[in-house]
Write a protein that holds these residues in place. Structure first.
Motif, PDB file in Angstrom:
ATOM      1  N   GLN A 195       0.844  -1.189   0.000  1.00 43.01           N
ATOM      2  CA  GLN A 195       0.000   0.000   0.000  1.00 43.01           C
ATOM      3  C   GLN A 195       0.886   1.248   0.000  1.00 43.01           C
ATOM      4  O   GLN A 195       1.839   1.339   0.781  1.00 43.01           O
ATOM      5  CB  GLN A 195      -0.913   0.005   1.225  1.00 43.01           C
ATOM      6  N   PRO A 196       0.598   2.220  -0.861  1.00 46.75           N
ATOM      7  CA  PRO A 196       1.416   3.427  -0.931  1.00 46.75           C
ATOM      8  C   PRO A 196       1.579   4.132   0.409  1.00 46.75           C
ATOM      9  O   PRO A 196       2.646   4.660   0.711  1.00 46.75           O
ATOM     10  CB  PRO A 196       0.663   4.300  -1.943  1.00 46.75           C
ATOM     11  N   ALA A 197       0.533   4.142   1.234  1.00 45.85           N
ATOM     12  CA  ALA A 197       0.615   4.824   2.525  1.00 45.85           C
ATOM     13  C   ALA A 197       1.680   4.196   3.420  1.00 45.85           C
ATOM     14  O   ALA A 197       2.368   4.908   4.171  1.00 45.85           O
ATOM     15  CB  ALA A 197      -0.741   4.809   3.219  1.00 45.85           C
ATOM     16  N   ASP A 198       1.825   2.883   3.361  1.00 43.24           N
ATOM     17  CA  ASP A 198       2.853   2.212   4.153  1.00 43.24           C
ATOM     18  C   ASP A 198       4.246   2.618   3.678  1.00 43.24           C
ATOM     19  O   ASP A 198       5.162   2.823   4.481  1.00 43.24           O
ATOM     20  CB  ASP A 198       2.695   0.692   4.065  1.00 43.24           C
ATOM     21  N   PHE A 199       4.404   2.709   2.371  1.00 42.79           N
ATOM     22  CA  PHE A 199       5.679   3.139   1.801  1.00 42.79           C
ATOM     23  C   PHE A 199       5.987   4.569   2.231  1.00 42.79           C
ATOM     24  O   PHE A 199       7.116   4.901   2.598  1.00 42.79           O
ATOM     25  CB  PHE A 199       5.630   3.035   0.274  1.00 42.79           C
ATOM     26  N   GLY A 200       4.964   5.426   2.201  1.00 45.76           N
ATOM     27  CA  GLY A 200       5.149   6.807   2.609  1.00 45.76           C
ATOM     28  C   GLY A 200       5.583   6.919   4.056  1.00 45.76           C
ATOM     29  O   GLY A 200       6.447   7.733   4.406  1.00 45.76           O
ATOM     30  N   ALA A 201       4.997   6.098   4.922  1.00 44.80           N
ATOM     31  CA  ALA A 201       5.344   6.114   6.342  1.00 44.80           C
ATOM     32  C   ALA A 201       6.801   5.708   6.551  1.00 44.80           C
ATOM     33  O   ALA A 201       7.510   6.281   7.393  1.00 44.80           O
ATOM     34  CB  ALA A 201       4.419   5.187   7.120  1.00 44.80           C
ATOM     35  N   LEU A 202       7.263   4.733   5.788  1.00 45.26           N
ATOM     36  CA  LEU A 202       8.648   4.298   5.895  1.00 45.26           C
ATOM     37  C   LEU A 202       9.594   5.406   5.449  1.00 45.26           C
ATOM     38  O   LEU A 202      10.617   5.677   6.095  1.00 45.26           O
ATOM     39  CB  LEU A 202       8.869   3.049   5.048  1.00 45.26           C
TER      40      LEU A 202
END
Length: 260
Positions: free
Chosen positions: A225-232
């Motif tokens: 999910q893009p949001a997970d990538f963004g959080a990382l």
């Protein structure tokens, strides 16, 4: 956890959709001022609105083709002037065609390098004087899992993007004493418009089998999910990640398992 990004200035390339947009929104949610760039003015305007709604900081959006060195330099300088400083730089670039290594011409490879390697170098070099001036900085370069293990059909991607790793490692040694960290993010399949378009094109022939085949290769049994990538990415841009530099971090659900 307070990531220490409130009031910082972040610049994110190719941020009108997909992973670039997800990173921009995550940084905005942490209180950073965010400058985004992309080629399509309509998509850029829509992204600006989403980033603006994500956090309290200010947002700047500039129409830029990351393959245009002069345009990139103007954008970077404009960002630093607009917000008074620059602290976080996230480089990104357009994708390249899929296919076996021998299906491309030399000119195809040349265009792949110009489109998927040189923008990372151009953006980083334009930004480094501002990061040094700030005395604190984070450089994140978004590439692909193909830099660690070229998968079927990713010969062009691996060839064009592997140079990012060499460049990043060189920058690590050049700027470490200035308080600047440099890391590479190597994502696998994520639920982005580009991925959805790829699956749709395959589905015209294979139906849902295309998506099932892709997911079957991922040990976690799903796409990212893009949001997970963004959080990382936001964590790597944080105060807490100040001793993490020179890494290549796979974000692929284990798809490149077996690589050491």
């Amino acid at each position: 956890m307070d990531l220490g990004l409130s009031g910082r200035t972040a610049l994110v390339a190719a941020a009108s959709s997909g992973l670039g947009l997800a990173v921009a929104r995550a940084l905005a949610a942490e209180g950073a001022n965010v400058s985004i760039a992309a080629r399509d003015p309509q998509r850029l305007a829509a992204a600006h609105k989403l980033v603006d709604e994500s956090g309290p900081g200010r947002v700047l959006s500039v129409e830029v083709d990351v393959r245009d060195d002069a345009g990139v330099t103007r954008w970077v300088n404009q960002t630093a002037e607009e917000f008074g400083a620059l602290h976080v730089v996230v480089t990104n670039s357009p994708g390249v065609p899929h296919g076996q290594a021998d299906t491309f011409t030399v000119d195809d490879y040349r265009q792949g390098v110009e489109g998927s390697l040189l923008p990372h170098i151009s953006i980083t070099l334009a930004a480094l004087p501002h990061l040094r001036r700030a005395g604190w900085g984070r450089v994140l370069l978004i590439t692909s899992e193909a830099v660690r293990q070229p998968l079927p059909g990713t010969a062009m991607s691996a060839t064009a993007r592997l140079g990012v790793l060499g460049f990043a490692k060189g920058v690590v040694h050049a700027v470490g004493a200035s308080g600047i960290t440099v890391n590479v993010l190597a994502p696998g399949v994520h639920q982005t418009p580009a991925f959805e378009g790829f699956v749709a094109a395959r589905s015209a022939i294979d139906g849902e089998a295309a998506l099932k085949e892709i997911i079957a290769e991922v040990p976690l049994g799903r796409v990212g999910q893009p949001a997970d990538f963004g959080a990382l990415a936001a964590f790597l841009a944080s105060e807490q990640a100040g001793f993490v530099t020179g890494t290549v971090l796979l974000v692929d659900g284990g798809n490149t398992r077996g690589v050491t």
